[in-house]
Design a protein around this motif. Structure first.
Motif: not given
Length: 162
Positions: A138-143
């Protein structure tokens, strides 16, 4: 059959541009268990209220939960001698900055910061590993989304060199 519900938080911070997760170790029969802060819901609490309260009690951190991340696991309590009972764990995601840990010694024997790979090696429970992986993805996609939007805006303003 009895059902239990606990709520908790997968918490992270950034140190020197490396994402680090807050991992706690339990006490007593859970002293070899590493995972995330969580606890049982109290009457009248929402899932989010329980999660925030448990984080504060166990780690001393004040967190704000991400609005659009929630993951759930459900499992039998057979390993605790209750084969007919089920437990549901609900986890949210939060980031913290510039706070000191205050450990609840009655429930937590250690609080550590670990990067994703370290945490995956330390956490024994497959469900907790899955939940950590969901948070990391999730955090990688947000970045990636942020970088894509920033790059598109920069190209509009400064031309194709971005």
């Amino acid at each position: 059959m009895a059902n239990e519900k606990s709520c908790g938080v997968i918490i992270f911070t950034n140190q020197n541009n490396i994402r680090k997760y807050v991992i706690i170790r339990g006490v007593g029969k859970y002293q070899d268990y590493y995972g995330f802060p969580k606890g049982h819901m109290k009457a009248g609490e929402t899932e989010r209220e329980t999660a925030i309260r448990e984080v504060k009690e166990e780690t001393g951190l004040d967190v704000v939960l991400y609005d659009d991340f929630r993951t759930v696991d459900e499992h039998s309590l057979a390993r605790e001698g209750r084969p007919n009972d089920r437990k549901t764990n609900v986890y949210f995601l939060a980031e913290y900055h510039d706070q000191e840990f205050v450990m609840q010694k009655s429930e937590v024997s250690r609080i550590v910061l670990m990067d994703y790979n370290e945490a995956m090696k330390c956490i024994q429970d497959e469900e907790s590993q899955r939940e950590l992986t969901e948070a990391e993805e999730y955090l990688r996609c947000m970045r990636k989304d942020f970088i894509s939007k920033w790059t598109a805006e920069a190209r509009r303003e400064y031309g194709e060199r971005y």
